[in-house]
Scaffold this motif. Structure first.
Motif: not given
Lengths: 303, 296
Positions: A37, A237-238, A241-242, A259-260, A263-264, A269, A272-273, A276-277, A280
């Motif tokens: 993190v 998210f799931d 995202f779909n 974040a996805y 980042g990806l 990076y 994105s982190t 997430s931080l 969370n």
């Protein structure tokens, strides 16, 4: 002191052997990412690794809260989607439990329950796929029905006015039955004598539902609601995202999907982190507060 | 009390719940019948609810099963489900047993190490970088190891172990059983209900998992089936669409399925295993919710 502990470690070596694999797993797969993190406060470069990358302080957070990243939009969408699910899926599960409870035929009751749990066992890839087929503008059954009644084809998943309704409806479809289990269990624990004496007092079915059933499960509802509020930043998210695409980002993009992509897809990076931080960290505080409130109410919360 | 007559509320309630059940079931009915329809049947009518197939052919399933990566996809999914569940149960029940013993030194610290992970995590990118550093990217074992230990499940198993009376272990010890024998011959057999519940939970999680495959795996022939279904139906991937159209031949024959029937068949093939085991396993899950709710 130390030697006593050492001796007990030797004495219970079998237990430690059993504990070790799971402990090692936790440290590698859960705690090492927590250390990672740190890159939220650094300019991460792959060649340098986490530790040697240069510190930049809160720069990524500044960038995140800057208007150009649409942070308010992402946060608003996350809270709105969670809130809608709380009203419709969470509330719906309670209503469903009350309705199922009023059914007198045991067979009908059991069949209804078994059917209602079924979608909980499907992943959002599968549910999303089913929705793509059924909502398709060219050959989906929903648009065929709309056309049959002379309506215009609706691009449900690409229309920002329709998207949230689809998200909520599919969430209800997937989770309402599963969510009702806990309330049905609470209802089955109510002392039947309460109902008997209410009947003697001339209380009808509706009266019994509002004066006995609901108050008896109010505690469970309160606990579940508080815990739900504690996880308000998890908008699902799931599911999103779909189902989402760039045409509906304005209403559909949430913290996790952002974040996805950051980042990806864009390779940013550190940013994105930081997202997430933020998620969370705030999520942790909310859960702690929620748990405190549940404990204050005289119930055992999560711990 | 005697039999009460059906009131207006009852009629409304039965009707509402019946409609509710039908709306849960309809998407499955639609998919099954779509997957069995022929293109001639499909295109001969402007409108159909698909309460039955329009024409009948199993060709959609044959076509789907002959697409690229379908076998490797199911191979990966089955591998991770079996290996992942077995490994996960072994590792978690061992640790749960250790944590169920009050005399384990530093018990509080160890328990806390597990509990913290239920409330805080590093997030997407730190996990991704870790997997990259471990050299696990594009390795199917990442799918097995990634979700191996779940602190919540582990605590459920631990709670069950705690409820087993200590005397049982002591009397087995007096009979000359060692630590290992007590664990494998006394504790585990007594705990089969909770282990079966958690095992089914993990198995369904593995069967449905797709995101880890999507981000950690690069090779097409290592992806789980859900990723291929996602590409076919959700992303409408051009290469897969072409393959699908080509498999139907340049001249569409009447008794051949339409592309949407093949997509429906693809979804069905992934749902069918769950539908088959569902009647047997759902009570385990309901019981699991209760166990989890009593004390997390």
């Amino acid at each position: 002191m130390g030697s006593v502990t050492w001796k007990s470690y030797v004495k219970y070596k079998f237990l430690f052997l059993l504990l070790l694999p799971a402990l090692a797993y936790m440290i590698i797969f859960n705690y090492a990412p927590m250390y990672g993190v740190l890159i939220a406060f650094k300019d991460y470069s792959f060649t340098k690794g986490v530790w040697a990358s240069p510190w930049v302080g809160f720069e990524h957070f500044h960038q995140l809260f800057n208007a150009s990243t649409n942070f308010t939009r992402i946060l608003r969408n996350t809270v709105v989607i969670s809130g809608l699910k709380m009203i419709f899926t969470f509330g719906g599960a309670i209503v469903l439990a009350l309705f199922i409870n009023e059914i007198r035929s045991t067979a009908f009751k059991r069949i209804t329950q078994n059917i209602s749990y079924l979608p909980h066992f499907l992943s959002w890839v599968i549910i999303g796929s089913i929705m793509m087929e059924m909502l398709s503008p060219s050959n989906g059954v929903v648009n065929k029905i709309i056309e049959l009644f002379g309506g215009q084809t609706i691009y449900f998943l690409a229309d920002k006015y329709w998207f949230l309704s689809i998200i909520v409806a599919s969430d209800i479809w997937q989770s309402i039955g599963w969510g009702s289990i806990i309330y049905l269990a609470a209802i089955s624990g109510i002392d039947p004598q309460l109902y008997d004496s209410a009947k003697i007092d001339g209380a009808g079915r509706a009266r019994q539902m509002f004066s006995i059933t609901l108050p008896s499960i109010a505690n469970v509802i309160a606990i579940m609601l508080i815990l739900q509020v504690g996880s308000i930043l998890n908008a699902g998210f799931d599911q999103i995202f779909n189902l989402y695409n760039f045409k509906v980002f304005e209403v559909a993009d949430i913290l996790d999907t952002y974040a996805y992509r950051a980042g990806l897809e864009q390779g940013n990076y550190s940013l994105s982190t930081a997202v997430s931080l933020f998620k969370n960290g705030v999520g942790l505080v909310l859960v702690l507060i929620a748990n405190k409130i549940v404990n204050r109410m005289g119930h055992t919360g999560l711990w | 009390m005697g039999k009460q007559r059906l009131s207006l509320f009852d009629i409304f309630n039965y009707a509402a719940l019946t409609i509710f059940c039908l709306s849960i079931l309809y998407p499955f009915v639609y998919l099954i019948n779509m997957s069995l329809s022929t293109s001639a049947g499909l295109y001969s009518r402007d409108f159909a609810l698909f309460l039955w197939p329009e024409g009948f052919t199993l060709e959609a399933y044959r076509k789907f099963l002959s697409m690229n990566y379908v076998y490797s996809g199911y191979g990966s999914t089955i591998f991770r489900t079996v290996a992942g569940t077995v490994l996960s149960l072994i590792v978690m029940s061992g640790a749960a047993y250790a944590l169920s013993k009050k005399y384990l030194p530093h018990l509080k610290i160890y328990t806390t190490i597990f509990v913290i992970t239920m409330f805080f995590g590093g997030g997407l990118i730190p996990s991704y970088l870790l997997m990259r550093n471990l050299g696990l990217l594009d390795n199917v074992w990442i799918l097995v190891l990634g979700p191996m230990v779940n602190a919540f499940y582990l605590l459920i198993i631990r709670n069950f172990f705690m409820s087993i009376p200590e005397e049982l272990e002591e009397s087995a010890r007096l009979d000359g059983a060692g630590d290992i024998k007590i664990f494998t011959h006394v504790i585990i057999p007594l705990s089969l209900p909770v282990i079966a519940t958690i095992g089914l939970w993990q198995a369904v999680n593995h069967w449905n998992a797709w995101f880890d495959s999507l981000i950690y795996i690069n090779s097409m022939d290592k992806h789980v089936i859900s990723v291929h279904i996602r590409r076919l139906v959700i992303e409408q991937n051009a290469a897969m669409n072409d393959q699908l159209i080509n498999s139907l031949g340049s001249v569409q024959k009447k008794d051949m399925p339409a592309p949407e029937s093949i997509r429906a068949a693809a979804i069905m093939v992934t749902i069918i295993p769950i539908l088959c085991v569902y009647p047997f396993i759902q009570r385990f899950f309901v019981r699991g919710v209760m166990v989890g709710a009593v004390k997390g």
